[in-house]
Design a protein around this motif. Structure first.
Motif, PDB file in Angstrom:
ATOM      1  N   ASP A   1     -13.710  47.321  35.061  1.00 22.68           N
ATOM      2  CA  ASP A   1     -13.796  47.528  36.222  1.00 22.68           C
ATOM      3  C   ASP A   1     -13.248  48.992  36.626  1.00 22.68           C
ATOM      4  OD1 ASP A   1     -15.385  45.545  37.093  1.00 22.68           O
ATOM      5  OD2 ASP A   1     -13.901  44.220  37.605  1.00 22.68           O
ATOM      6  N   ALA A   2     -12.229  49.402  36.018  1.00 25.46           N
ATOM      7  CA  ALA A   2     -11.336  50.665  36.234  1.00 25.46           C
ATOM      8  C   ALA A   2     -12.246  51.685  35.890  1.00 25.46           C
ATOM      9  CB  ALA A   2     -10.177  50.415  35.679  1.00 25.46           C
ATOM     10  N   ALA A   3     -12.951  51.435  34.501  1.00 29.36           N
ATOM     11  CA  ALA A   3     -13.602  52.588  34.012  1.00 29.36           C
ATOM     12  C   ALA A   3     -14.982  52.835  34.850  1.00 29.36           C
ATOM     13  CB  ALA A   3     -14.078  52.154  32.495  1.00 29.36           C
ATOM     14  N   ARG A   4     -15.563  51.763  35.263  1.00 31.69           N
ATOM     15  CA  ARG A   4     -16.608  51.923  36.194  1.00 31.69           C
ATOM     16  C   ARG A   4     -16.333  52.643  37.515  1.00 31.69           C
ATOM     17  NH1 ARG A   4     -18.580  46.905  33.487  1.00 31.69           N
ATOM     18  NH2 ARG A   4     -17.377  45.541  34.832  1.00 31.69           N
ATOM     19  N   ALA A   5     -15.113  52.309  38.039  1.00 28.53           N
ATOM     20  CA  ALA A   5     -14.963  52.842  39.230  1.00 28.53           C
ATOM     21  C   ALA A   5     -14.574  54.351  39.038  1.00 28.53           C
ATOM     22  CB  ALA A   5     -13.553  52.191  39.681  1.00 28.53           C
ATOM     23  N   ALA A   6     -13.955  54.749  37.909  1.00 28.05           N
ATOM     24  CA  ALA A   6     -13.679  55.914  37.798  1.00 28.05           C
ATOM     25  C   ALA A   6     -15.258  57.071  37.597  1.00 28.05           C
ATOM     26  CB  ALA A   6     -12.864  56.212  36.242  1.00 28.05           C
ATOM     27  N   ALA A   7     -16.104  56.389  36.749  1.00 29.15           N
ATOM     28  CA  ALA A   7     -17.358  56.745  36.524  1.00 29.15           C
ATOM     29  C   ALA A   7     -17.886  57.142  38.183  1.00 29.15           C
ATOM     30  CB  ALA A   7     -18.291  55.975  35.792  1.00 29.15           C
ATOM     31  N   GLY A   8     -18.027  56.052  38.986  1.00 27.59           N
ATOM     32  CA  GLY A   8     -18.252  56.111  40.446  1.00 27.59           C
ATOM     33  C   GLY A   8     -17.738  57.388  41.224  1.00 27.59           C
TER      34      GLY A   8
ATOM     35  N   GLU B   1     -20.888  54.116  31.272  1.00 26.45           N
ATOM     36  CA  GLU B   1     -21.222  53.979  32.630  1.00 26.45           C
ATOM     37  C   GLU B   1     -21.999  55.152  33.237  1.00 26.45           C
ATOM     38  OE1 GLU B   1     -21.348  52.027  36.521  1.00 26.45           O
ATOM     39  OE2 GLU B   1     -21.196  51.443  34.210  1.00 26.45           O
ATOM     40  N   LEU B   2     -21.630  56.340  32.832  1.00 28.79           N
ATOM     41  CA  LEU B   2     -22.290  57.515  33.441  1.00 28.79           C
ATOM     42  C   LEU B   2     -23.743  57.785  32.771  1.00 28.79           C
ATOM     43  CD1 LEU B   2     -19.444  60.218  32.947  1.00 28.79           C
ATOM     44  CD2 LEU B   2     -20.206  59.325  35.136  1.00 28.79           C
ATOM     45  N   LEU B   3     -23.640  57.134  31.638  1.00 30.96           N
ATOM     46  CA  LEU B   3     -25.172  57.085  30.981  1.00 30.96           C
ATOM     47  C   LEU B   3     -26.098  56.318  31.756  1.00 30.96           C
ATOM     48  CD1 LEU B   3     -24.057  57.263  27.069  1.00 30.96           C
ATOM     49  CD2 LEU B   3     -25.547  59.287  28.532  1.00 30.96           C
ATOM     50  N   ALA B   4     -25.528  55.272  32.057  1.00 33.49           N
ATOM     51  CA  ALA B   4     -25.988  54.011  32.499  1.00 33.49           C
ATOM     52  C   ALA B   4     -26.616  54.491  33.987  1.00 33.49           C
ATOM     53  CB  ALA B   4     -25.352  52.747  32.557  1.00 33.49           C
ATOM     54  N   ARG B   5     -25.682  55.132  34.881  1.00 35.39           N
ATOM     55  CA  ARG B   5     -25.730  55.486  36.127  1.00 35.39           C
ATOM     56  C   ARG B   5     -26.781  56.754  36.196  1.00 35.39           C
ATOM     57  NH1 ARG B   5     -20.531  53.784  39.625  1.00 35.39           N
ATOM     58  NH2 ARG B   5     -22.043  54.665  41.437  1.00 35.39           N
TER      59      ARG B   5
END
Length: 292
Positions: free
Chosen positions: A179-186, A25-29
């Motif tokens: 969703d939890a992982a994407r929230a952590a990246a956010g 997710e960090l890479l994607a964002r």
């Protein structure tokens, strides 16, 4: 909204199921400087090939913590699964502060507290206390139980036709691991200040509803059976579940029975820009896994 995509961002436990999704997710964002911490650096060679700085990080090795946090601006500490995790995570917090890290995110649990009846959840409380005492900015991500765990529990329920639980008919707001992982990246990319967030799905779901979903998606009749905490613990241990994990699972059920897992927040949308996936949608998308 503050953008930390140019900061150096560390993810501990990056070879785990959650950690890998966070790094993706960090890479994607668009994060420019990602550090992936793991005990097995060879396992993350694929990330290294994509420009991620892969570093050895062992929570039981002080030297590895020192080198892993070096030069890091913001870090996500993914909670470990070990009998000594309070000590492990406290050591990581100390190493982060010593290295000049300015912000920590941490994957905690709902209603973290020090009570003796909290089981492994007490470890999360003491880690939260250590983070708050560090003086660093932080986001405590109180992840509710993963929807993915309903797939793990489906096998025995489908085989026996019974879903054993100790939630007393109360709901729990499942959130998908993704969703939890994407929230952590956010949080790593945008959060400021000091905050505690419950990371939840869209609505609480009772175990009778989980059993009904199993039935609907597989055609096999499953009924929820409510037990006491002691009965559930005995059954898990008899089934070969390690004592530490069995106690943690029972503690989660008993917390749900007290209503602590029925919380609903918009934290996932706040940190990811998208609504959290419902348990029904998740299980429908993973229908094949229920049969296997």
């Amino acid at each position: 909204m503050t953008d930390f995509s140019n900061s150096t961002l560390l993810v501990t436990g990056a070879n785990g199921n959650l950690g890998r999704i966070v790094v993706e997710e960090l890479l994607a964002r668009g994060a420019k400087h990602i550090v992936a911490g793991t005990r097995d650096t060879a396992a993350l060679a694929g990330f290294a090939d994509r420009g991620v700085d892969v570093r050895r990080l062992d929570f039981d090795d002080a030297a590895s913590l020192q080198s892993a946090f070096a030069g890091v601006d913001r870090a996500l500490i993914i909670s470990t699964v070990a009998a000594n995790r309070t000590e492990q995570q406290s050591a990581a917090i100390a190493a982060a502060k010593a290295a000049g890290v300015s912000y920590l995110a941490y994957t905690s649990a709902p209603n973290a507290r020090p009570n003796a009846d909290a089981g492994g959840i007490a470890d999360h409380y003491w880690t939260e206390v250590a983070i708050a005492a560090s003086g660093l900015d932080f986001t405590l991500l109180r992840n509710h139980i993963y929807a993915d765990m309903t797939i793990v529990g489906a096998g025995s329920a489908l085989a026996s036709g019974q879903l054993f639980e100790a939630t007393g008919g109360k709901g729990r707001n499942y959130v998908t691991r993704a969703d939890a992982a994407r929230a952590a990246a956010g949080a790593l990319l945008t959060a400021t200040g000091k905050q505690i967030l419950d990371i939840t799905g869209p609505a609480p779901v009772q175990q009778a509803e989980v059993a009904a979903l199993y039935t609907k998606l597989t055609g096999k009749q499953v009924t929820a059976v409510t037990l006491t905490g002691e009965q559930l613990l005995g059954g898990l241990q008899a089934a070969g579940v390690p004592s530490f994990m069995a106690q943690l699972l029972v503690a989660f059920d008993l917390d749900a029975a007290q209503g602590h897992h029925a919380v609903v927040t918009d934290a996932v949308k706040q940190l990811t820009g998208r609504e959290p996936e419902s348990l029904e949608a998740f299980l429908t998308a993973n229908k094949a896994a229920l049969a296997g």
